[in-house]
Design an enzyme around this catalytic site. Structure first.
Site, short mmCIF file in Angstrom:
data_model
loop_
_atom_site.label_atom_id
_atom_site.label_comp_id
_atom_site.label_asym_id
_atom_site.label_seq_id
_atom_site.Cartn_x
_atom_site.Cartn_y
_atom_site.Cartn_z
N LYS A 182 0.85 -1.19 0.00
CA LYS A 182 0.00 0.00 0.00
C LYS A 182 0.88 1.24 0.00
CE LYS A 182 -2.20 1.64 3.78
NZ LYS A 182 -1.93 3.09 3.77
N ASP A 218 -3.45 4.33 -1.66
CA ASP A 218 -4.34 4.78 -0.57
C ASP A 218 -4.25 6.29 -0.41
OD1 ASP A 218 -5.76 4.97 1.85
OD2 ASP A 218 -4.03 4.35 3.06
N LYS A 242 -7.12 8.26 -0.40
CA LYS A 242 -8.34 8.70 0.30
C LYS A 242 -8.90 10.00 -0.26
CE LYS A 242 -7.04 6.66 4.78
NZ LYS A 242 -5.63 6.32 4.60
N ASP A 277 -13.42 15.21 -2.44
CA ASP A 277 -13.58 16.54 -3.03
C ASP A 277 -14.91 16.54 -3.77
OD1 ASP A 277 -13.07 19.11 -4.23
OD2 ASP A 277 -10.92 18.69 -4.21
N THR A 302 -14.11 16.60 -9.60
CA THR A 302 -12.67 16.59 -9.32
C THR A 302 -12.20 15.18 -8.97
OG1 THR A 302 -12.80 18.86 -8.56
CG2 THR A 302 -10.88 17.60 -7.84
N THR A 353 -9.90 3.97 11.40
CA THR A 353 -9.73 3.10 12.57
C THR A 353 -9.01 3.80 13.72
OG1 THR A 353 -7.87 2.16 11.35
CG2 THR A 353 -9.86 0.84 11.45
N ARG A 382 3.20 -0.51 10.61
CA ARG A 382 4.32 -0.48 11.55
C ARG A 382 4.70 -1.82 12.18
NH1 ARG A 382 1.52 4.65 14.17
NH2 ARG A 382 -0.20 3.41 13.35
O1 C5P Z 1 1.08 1.19 10.96
P1 C5P Z 1 -0.33 0.72 10.86
O2 C5P Z 1 -0.47 -0.79 10.79
O3 C5P Z 1 -1.26 1.35 11.87
O4 C5P Z 1 -0.78 1.25 9.41
C1 C5P Z 1 -2.11 1.22 8.96
C2 C5P Z 1 -2.17 1.83 7.60
O5 C5P Z 1 -3.53 1.79 7.15
C3 C5P Z 1 -1.73 3.29 7.53
O6 C5P Z 1 -1.07 3.46 6.29
C4 C5P Z 1 -3.03 4.07 7.54
O7 C5P Z 1 -2.94 5.27 6.81
C5 C5P Z 1 -3.97 3.10 6.85
N1 C5P Z 1 -5.40 3.25 7.16
C6 C5P Z 1 -5.90 3.18 8.45
N2 C5P Z 1 -7.24 3.34 8.68
C7 C5P Z 1 -8.07 3.54 7.65
C8 C5P Z 1 -7.58 3.61 6.35
C9 C5P Z 1 -6.21 3.44 6.13
O8 C5P Z 1 -5.15 2.96 9.38
N3 C5P Z 1 -9.38 3.63 7.89
#
Ligand code: C5P
Length: 234
Positions: free
Chosen positions: A32, A59, A61, A64, A68, A119, A211
């Protein structure tokens, strides 16, 4: 429906990203690319990772006015990515125009999914800051319904919301679930978390793991454990 583990490449630049991908000698993980890397390294980074043989969830997101977002989707589709997303909060018309822009591309088009409620948010923030008085689970479900009405392929949601989304909108309607933490892992800024094994039991189609893999001492072995726990294979 294929299930998979998607690694969130939340790195500051191209060098760190490629160093990380070079660790994977035997597999080509689905990855991603989010705002952090895209705003820094741009479309060339996407093309380079695609050329290395990875599937890509871009990703960004989008959120707008409908025209657009639809035009932006057409631009992103030129990158031949496998999945793109937008915020369900932009409304049905915005989602429909974006989906229609991709549907004209035919079978090889990217999947398009909607972010319901991030989340990192919980009930209290929803009520006190976003001024949404509904229950969080109800909000996710209603946003998912709007996405389905608009012709999208699925939603981003917490694994805990996946069963209700599938029950209500069918198992073909994809649930892509971040907020994944291996057992005993640090939650960080995520609030609605689950382990890969729980996500499997809850019926998630794709888990997004950032992470816990990217900051691990041995990312490849943590990735493999996530694949094993989520897919039940090695
Ligand atoms: O590091 P971690 O496992 O928390 O990363 C989660 C990834 O998922 C991040 O890139 C975050 O931007 C993305 N994300 C999220 N919640 C969402 C949509 C995307 O945590 N609803």
């Amino acid at each position: 429906m294929p299930k998979d583990v998607i690694i969130a490449l939340d790195f500051p630049d191209r060098t760190h990203t490629l160093e990380f991908l070079d660790l994977f000698k035997e597999e080509k993980p689905y990855v991603k690319i989010g705002m952090e890397l895209f705003y820094r390294a741009g479309p060339d980074m996407v093309r380079e990772i695609k050329n290395r043989g990875h599937r890509i969830f871009l990703d960004l997101k989008l959120h707008d006015i409908p025209n657009t977002v639809a035009s932006a989707m057409q631009s992103l589709s030129k990158l031949k990515v496998d999945m793109v997303n937008l915020h369900a909060g932009g409304g049905i018309r915005m989602m429909r125009d974006a989906a229609d822009a991709l549907h004209t591309l035919g079978p090889g088009r990217p999947l398009i999914i909607a972010v319901t409620v991030l989340t990192s948010l919980d009930q209290e923030v929803l009520a006190n800051e976003l001024l949404i008085g509904e229950m969080l689970s109800e909000t996710v479900l209603r946003y998912a319904g709007n996405a389905k009405t608009a012709g999208l392929d699925g939603v981003v949601c917490s694994p805990h919301e996946a069963p209700a989304v599938h029950r209500t909108y069918g198992t073909d309607f994809l649930t892509v679930t971040p907020g994944i933490r291996p057992a005993g892992g640090d939650k960080g800024d995520q609030k609605r978390v689950a382990t890969p094994e729980e996500a499997r039991r809850l019926g998630s189609d794709y888990i997004v793991v950032g992470r816990p893999i990217t900051r691990a001492a041995d990312p490849v072995s943590i990735y493999r454990r996530c694949v094993h726990d989520f897919l039940g294979t090695s």
